[in-house]
Design a protein around this motif. Structure first.
Motif, short mmCIF file in Angstrom:
data_model
loop_
_atom_site.label_atom_id
_atom_site.label_comp_id
_atom_site.label_asym_id
_atom_site.label_seq_id
_atom_site.Cartn_x
_atom_site.Cartn_y
_atom_site.Cartn_z
N UNK A 57 0.84 -1.21 0.00
CA UNK A 57 0.00 0.00 0.00
C UNK A 57 0.87 1.25 0.00
N UNK A 58 1.86 1.29 0.87
CA UNK A 58 2.73 2.47 0.96
C UNK A 58 3.46 2.69 -0.38
N UNK A 59 3.91 1.62 -1.00
CA UNK A 59 4.58 1.74 -2.30
C UNK A 59 3.60 2.25 -3.37
N UNK A 60 2.36 1.73 -3.37
CA UNK A 60 1.36 2.18 -4.34
C UNK A 60 1.04 3.66 -4.20
N UNK A 61 1.02 4.15 -2.97
CA UNK A 61 0.65 5.55 -2.74
C UNK A 61 1.64 6.53 -3.37
N UNK A 62 2.84 6.05 -3.67
CA UNK A 62 3.84 6.91 -4.32
C UNK A 62 3.66 6.96 -5.84
N UNK A 63 2.74 6.16 -6.37
CA UNK A 63 2.52 6.12 -7.81
C UNK A 63 1.71 7.34 -8.26
N UNK A 64 2.04 7.89 -9.43
CA UNK A 64 1.28 9.04 -9.94
C UNK A 64 -0.20 8.70 -10.09
N UNK A 65 -1.04 9.59 -9.59
CA UNK A 65 -2.49 9.42 -9.73
C UNK A 65 -3.14 8.52 -8.71
N UNK A 66 -2.35 7.94 -7.77
CA UNK A 66 -2.94 7.07 -6.75
C UNK A 66 -3.81 7.92 -5.81
N UNK A 67 -4.97 7.39 -5.47
CA UNK A 67 -5.85 8.10 -4.54
C UNK A 67 -6.73 7.11 -3.81
N UNK A 68 -7.27 7.60 -2.68
CA UNK A 68 -8.07 6.73 -1.81
C UNK A 68 -9.27 7.47 -1.27
N UNK A 69 -10.30 6.70 -0.99
CA UNK A 69 -11.49 7.20 -0.32
C UNK A 69 -11.78 6.29 0.86
N UNK A 70 -12.37 6.86 1.89
CA UNK A 70 -12.75 6.08 3.05
C UNK A 70 -14.22 6.28 3.37
N UNK A 71 -14.78 5.30 4.02
CA UNK A 71 -16.14 5.38 4.55
C UNK A 71 -16.00 5.40 6.07
N UNK A 72 -16.44 6.50 6.68
CA UNK A 72 -16.27 6.66 8.12
C UNK A 72 -17.60 6.93 8.80
N UNK A 73 -17.67 6.51 10.05
CA UNK A 73 -18.84 6.79 10.87
C UNK A 73 -18.71 8.21 11.42
N UNK A 74 -19.76 8.67 12.06
CA UNK A 74 -19.75 10.03 12.62
C UNK A 74 -18.61 10.25 13.60
N UNK A 75 -18.20 9.19 14.30
CA UNK A 75 -17.10 9.33 15.26
C UNK A 75 -15.73 9.11 14.62
N UNK A 76 -15.68 9.01 13.28
CA UNK A 76 -14.42 8.91 12.57
C UNK A 76 -13.88 7.51 12.39
N UNK A 77 -14.64 6.49 12.77
CA UNK A 77 -14.18 5.09 12.61
C UNK A 77 -14.25 4.70 11.14
#
Length: 185
Positions: free
Chosen positions: A40-60
């Motif tokens: 994952x850390x290696x992928x994040x250095x790739x051009x155009x890599x991006x992520x989305x998260x689904x979080x609860x109201x308390x940030x979980x």
């Protein structure tokens, strides 16, 4: 059920939380988590890599997706390329946004979170299509992908050290949306 919000995720900062979600959703042991963390850390250095998260109201964090424009030099592409070539679908490796990982905690599955994560991230892609790999069994994930327009491009695909065969799937972008009832007005 708690309200869940989908938004930008600093995956590098929250990688351990994301991998905990993946471990529960995908059944990973501690050794596999350690290996995936490096990936994952290696992928994040790739051009155009991006992520989305689904979080609860308390940030979980209860779900996440990440991906990037495909690069034929990446390990995944080098593994799937011969299978795609054999099926006459190798051109899908070019001009594609790869969904690298998509996972939702079991208690939050079936609520549309995975659909929202994958459609939101692919809506930001400039590539004309998306590709991904999924375990080659009938599953809720495979049904979701098909509902969004993904079709099998190659199967069975065998990744080194994976015990189960995979299917490589592809879909034109934007992804198909479920029919919405028309406004009677």
């Amino acid at each position: 059920m708690e309200d869940v919000v989908v938004g930008r995720l600093d995956l590098e900062e929250r990688v351990d939380e994301a991998l905990a979600v993946q471990a529960l959703a995908f059944g990973l042991d501690d050794d596999e988590i350690a290996i995936r963390r490096q990936i994952v850390v290696r992928h994040l250095a790739c051009p155009g890599a991006r992520a989305l998260g689904a979080t609860t109201e308390d940030g979980r964090l209860v779900g996440f997706v990440y991906g990037m424009p495909n690069d034929r030099a990446h390990w995944w592409s080098t593994v799937v390329q011969p299978y795609l070539r054999h099926r006459g679908t190798e051109q899908w490796l070019d001009g594609s946004f790869v969904i690298t990982e998509l996972h939702v905690l079991p208690a939050f599955q079936g609520l549309g979170i995975g659909r929202q994560l994958i459609t939101t991230i692919t809506d930001t892609a400039t590539e004309p299509r998306s590709i991904l790999s999924a375990i080659d069994v009938e599953s809720p994930a495979r049904r979701l992908y098909r509902a969004l327009g993904y079709q099998d491009l190659a199967r069975p695909v065998h990744f080194p050290s994976a015990t189960s065969p995979y299917a490589v799937m592809g879909a034109p972008l934007p992804l198909r949306r479920p029919d919405r009832p028309r406004d009677p007005a």
